[in-house]
Design a protein around this motif. Structure first.
Motif, PDB file in Angstrom:
ATOM      1  N   PRO A 134       0.844  -1.237   0.011  1.00 13.99           N
ATOM      2  CA  PRO A 134       0.069  -0.056  -0.029  1.00 13.99           C
ATOM      3  C   PRO A 134       0.831   1.095   0.204  1.00 13.99           C
ATOM      4  O   PRO A 134       0.412   2.347  -0.134  1.00 13.99           O
ATOM      5  N   ASN A 135       2.063   1.294   0.031  1.00 10.49           N
ATOM      6  CA  ASN A 135       3.240   2.407   0.335  1.00 10.49           C
ATOM      7  C   ASN A 135       3.597   2.358  -1.389  1.00 10.49           C
ATOM      8  O   ASN A 135       4.202   1.763  -1.585  1.00 10.49           O
ATOM      9  N   GLU A 136       3.218   3.473  -1.902  1.00  9.62           N
ATOM     10  CA  GLU A 136       3.784   3.816  -3.259  1.00  9.62           C
ATOM     11  C   GLU A 136       5.271   3.683  -3.377  1.00  9.62           C
ATOM     12  O   GLU A 136       5.580   3.261  -4.332  1.00  9.62           O
ATOM     13  N   LEU A 137       6.100   3.972  -2.457  1.00  6.54           N
ATOM     14  CA  LEU A 137       7.726   3.845  -2.682  1.00  6.54           C
ATOM     15  C   LEU A 137       8.087   2.558  -2.727  1.00  6.54           C
ATOM     16  O   LEU A 137       8.447   2.145  -3.607  1.00  6.54           O
ATOM     17  N   TYR A 138       7.454   1.518  -1.713  1.00  7.70           N
ATOM     18  CA  TYR A 138       7.895   0.313  -1.790  1.00  7.70           C
ATOM     19  C   TYR A 138       7.169  -0.520  -2.941  1.00  7.70           C
ATOM     20  O   TYR A 138       7.844  -1.520  -3.374  1.00  7.70           O
ATOM     21  N   SER A 139       6.008  -0.291  -3.391  1.00  9.99           N
ATOM     22  CA  SER A 139       5.418  -0.793  -4.706  1.00  9.99           C
ATOM     23  C   SER A 139       6.406  -0.493  -5.818  1.00  9.99           C
ATOM     24  O   SER A 139       6.389  -1.410  -6.809  1.00  9.99           O
ATOM     25  N   LYS A 140       6.528   0.798  -5.836  1.00  9.53           N
ATOM     26  CA  LYS A 140       7.253   1.418  -7.135  1.00  9.53           C
ATOM     27  C   LYS A 140       8.702   0.578  -7.101  1.00  9.53           C
ATOM     28  O   LYS A 140       9.250   0.109  -8.095  1.00  9.53           O
ATOM     29  N   TRP A 141       9.118   0.647  -6.065  1.00 12.75           N
ATOM     30  CA  TRP A 141      10.445  -0.156  -5.732  1.00 12.75           C
ATOM     31  C   TRP A 141      10.441  -1.699  -6.336  1.00 12.75           C
ATOM     32  O   TRP A 141      11.193  -2.218  -7.086  1.00 12.75           O
ATOM     33  N   ALA A 142       9.455  -2.307  -5.786  1.00 15.84           N
ATOM     34  CA  ALA A 142       9.200  -3.730  -6.299  1.00 15.84           C
ATOM     35  C   ALA A 142       8.752  -3.773  -7.785  1.00 15.84           C
ATOM     36  O   ALA A 142       9.098  -4.929  -8.546  1.00 15.84           O
ATOM     37  N   GLU A 143       8.316  -2.920  -8.312  1.00 18.26           N
ATOM     38  CA  GLU A 143       7.601  -3.166  -9.611  1.00 18.26           C
ATOM     39  C   GLU A 143       8.721  -3.484 -10.305  1.00 18.26           C
ATOM     40  O   GLU A 143       8.301  -4.426 -11.556  1.00 18.26           O
ATOM     41  N   PHE A 144       9.907  -2.856 -10.726  1.00 14.47           N
ATOM     42  CA  PHE A 144      10.780  -3.310 -11.387  1.00 14.47           C
ATOM     43  C   PHE A 144      11.424  -4.728 -11.156  1.00 14.47           C
ATOM     44  O   PHE A 144      11.597  -5.321 -12.080  1.00 14.47           O
ATOM     45  N   TYR A 145      11.578  -5.015  -9.949  1.00 13.59           N
ATOM     46  CA  TYR A 145      12.095  -6.414  -9.420  1.00 13.59           C
ATOM     47  C   TYR A 145      11.205  -7.586 -10.062  1.00 13.59           C
ATOM     48  O   TYR A 145      11.485  -8.818 -10.183  1.00 13.59           O
ATOM     49  N   ALA A 146       9.729  -7.155  -9.906  1.00 10.27           N
ATOM     50  CA  ALA A 146       8.836  -8.068 -10.487  1.00 10.27           C
ATOM     51  C   ALA A 146       8.463  -8.234 -11.775  1.00 10.27           C
ATOM     52  O   ALA A 146       7.781  -9.028 -12.176  1.00 10.27           O
ATOM     53  N   SER A 147       9.071  -7.198 -12.511  1.00 13.65           N
ATOM     54  CA  SER A 147       8.697  -7.242 -14.151  1.00 13.65           C
ATOM     55  C   SER A 147       9.192  -8.370 -14.746  1.00 13.65           C
ATOM     56  O   SER A 147      10.333  -8.896 -14.437  1.00 13.65           O
ATOM     57  N   ASP A 148       8.671  -8.563 -16.111  1.00 11.31           N
ATOM     58  CA  ASP A 148       9.202  -9.553 -17.125  1.00 11.31           C
ATOM     59  C   ASP A 148      10.682  -8.957 -17.433  1.00 11.31           C
ATOM     60  O   ASP A 148      11.444  -9.761 -17.660  1.00 11.31           O
ATOM     61  N   VAL A 149      10.847  -7.713 -17.391  1.00 11.12           N
ATOM     62  CA  VAL A 149      12.064  -7.127 -18.216  1.00 11.12           C
ATOM     63  C   VAL A 149      13.312  -7.463 -16.928  1.00 11.12           C
ATOM     64  O   VAL A 149      14.240  -8.128 -17.207  1.00 11.12           O
ATOM     65  N   TYR A 150      13.020  -7.460 -15.793  1.00  8.59           N
ATOM     66  CA  TYR A 150      13.978  -8.027 -14.575  1.00  8.59           C
ATOM     67  C   TYR A 150      14.291  -9.538 -14.495  1.00  8.59           C
ATOM     68  O   TYR A 150      15.111  -9.994 -14.648  1.00  8.59           O
ATOM     69  N   LYS A 151      13.067 -10.171 -14.874  1.00  8.82           N
ATOM     70  CA  LYS A 151      12.995 -11.560 -14.955  1.00  8.82           C
ATOM     71  C   LYS A 151      13.946 -12.011 -15.986  1.00  8.82           C
ATOM     72  O   LYS A 151      14.539 -13.080 -15.855  1.00  8.82           O
ATOM     73  N   SER A 152      13.992 -11.461 -17.052  1.00 12.03           N
ATOM     74  CA  SER A 152      14.773 -11.612 -18.232  1.00 12.03           C
ATOM     75  C   SER A 152      16.402 -11.855 -17.963  1.00 12.03           C
ATOM     76  O   SER A 152      17.137 -12.502 -18.394  1.00 12.03           O
ATOM     77  N   ARG A 153      16.640 -10.839 -17.053  1.00 12.04           N
ATOM     78  CA  ARG A 153      18.056 -11.034 -16.483  1.00 12.04           C
ATOM     79  C   ARG A 153      18.205 -12.248 -15.595  1.00 12.04           C
ATOM     80  O   ARG A 153      19.261 -12.793 -15.696  1.00 12.04           O
ATOM     81  N   VAL A 154      17.277 -12.540 -14.772  1.00 10.45           N
ATOM     82  CA  VAL A 154      17.441 -13.579 -13.871  1.00 10.45           C
ATOM     83  C   VAL A 154      17.450 -15.146 -14.776  1.00 10.45           C
ATOM     84  O   VAL A 154      18.313 -15.952 -14.431  1.00 10.45           O
ATOM     85  N   ASP A 155      16.470 -15.011 -15.821  1.00 10.99           N
ATOM     86  CA  ASP A 155      16.734 -16.219 -16.667  1.00 10.99           C
ATOM     87  C   ASP A 155      18.196 -16.593 -17.130  1.00 10.99           C
ATOM     88  O   ASP A 155      18.605 -17.814 -17.208  1.00 10.99           O
ATOM     89  N   VAL A 156      18.746 -15.339 -17.766  1.00 17.92           N
ATOM     90  CA  VAL A 156      19.949 -15.782 -18.241  1.00 17.92           C
ATOM     91  C   VAL A 156      21.133 -16.088 -17.361  1.00 17.92           C
ATOM     92  O   VAL A 156      21.981 -16.816 -17.691  1.00 17.92           O
ATOM     93  N   ILE A 157      21.021 -15.529 -16.047  1.00 14.98           N
ATOM     94  CA  ILE A 157      21.970 -15.859 -15.120  1.00 14.98           C
ATOM     95  C   ILE A 157      21.798 -17.282 -14.716  1.00 14.98           C
ATOM     96  O   ILE A 157      22.875 -18.032 -14.589  1.00 14.98           O
ATOM     97  N   LEU A 158      20.555 -17.803 -14.562  1.00 20.32           N
ATOM     98  CA  LEU A 158      20.320 -19.126 -13.791  1.00 20.32           C
ATOM     99  C   LEU A 158      20.735 -19.870 -15.101  1.00 20.32           C
ATOM    100  O   LEU A 158      21.252 -21.087 -14.732  1.00 20.32           O
ATOM    101  N   GLU A 159      20.566 -19.486 -16.153  1.00 22.32           N
ATOM    102  CA  GLU A 159      20.908 -20.622 -17.415  1.00 22.32           C
ATOM    103  C   GLU A 159      22.395 -20.657 -17.425  1.00 22.32           C
ATOM    104  O   GLU A 159      23.047 -21.797 -17.669  1.00 22.32           O
TER     105      GLU A 159
END
Length: 212
Positions: A147-172
């Motif tokens: 419910p806190n805009e700052l924390y939801s905004k912070w998390a938005e990037f890490y929960a994104s498909d864009v960020y997941k693409s980083r994680v996927d190549v690292i785990l690969e």
């Protein structure tokens, strides 16, 4: 897969990391803003040293994997920097303040831990680096509806498909190497460092003055 084996070996430490009190407070919206401010400054310093370590480790990596990882990081960096800059602006954190603030003890130890493995081997560096990148995707998904805009905004990037693409190549890359018990120590120690990183922000621990 290596990632599954390493996560299993970390046991309850992994849950303590991704569902730490700091994370839960962000999720609920009640995290003290001064703790979050402290975290953002330390995280900015961490990222700078982490990237230096990644570039150093890449010189030891198979070209196909190092180029793919570096491309995924730098292709998606603008989005991450956009969110980061917005947060710094909202909290009145300047580049000068980040530069003039010392490292927390755990941040200093954690970044040197990463740099050490970046000079040792590509395989062990991947094991040391993966908990940060992988865990933040899980944390982002957990916190994004805060419910806190700052924390939801912070998390938005890490929960994104864009960020997941980083994680996927690292785990690969991590899963492509031959499994060795030598991967366990850097992986588990990094999970421990992540837990301590949250704790140091909750406590707003004193920082170190680092000479030239």
């Amino acid at each position: 897969m290596n990632s599954d084996i390493l996560r299993e070996k970390a046991g309850k430490l992994w849950e303590n990391y991704v569902k730490h009190e700091f994370v839960i407070k962000m999720k609920e919206g009640g995290l003290d803003l001064e703790s979050f401010r402290y975290y953002l400054i330390q995280d900015s310093k961490y990222v700078e040293m982490m990237l230096k370590s990644l570039l150093r480790a890449s010189s030891l990596a198979p070209l196909s994997y190092s180029t793919k990882i570096l491309k995924s990081i730098f292709d998606t960096r603008d989005k991450g920097m956009e969110v980061h800059s917005w947060l710094l602006s909202r909290l009145g954190i300047s580049h000068e303040e980040i530069q003039n603030t010392g490292y927390s003890l755990v941040n200093y130890a954690y970044t040197r831990h990463l740099y050490y493995y970046s000079t040792k081997s590509w395989e062990e560096f991947l094991a040391a680096w993966a908990p940060c990148m992988w865990g933040y995707y899980e944390v982002g998904k957990f916190v994004k509806d805060s419910p806190n805009e700052l924390y939801s905004k912070w998390a938005e990037f890490y929960a994104s498909d864009v960020y997941k693409s980083r994680v996927d190549v690292i785990l690969e890359a991590l899963n492509s190497i031959k499994y060795s018990e030598s991967l366990v120590t850097p992986f588990i120690n990094s999970v421990k460092f992540e837990i301590m990183f949250w704790e140091s922000a909750l406590k707003k621990e004193p920082t170190l003055i680092i000479g030239d």
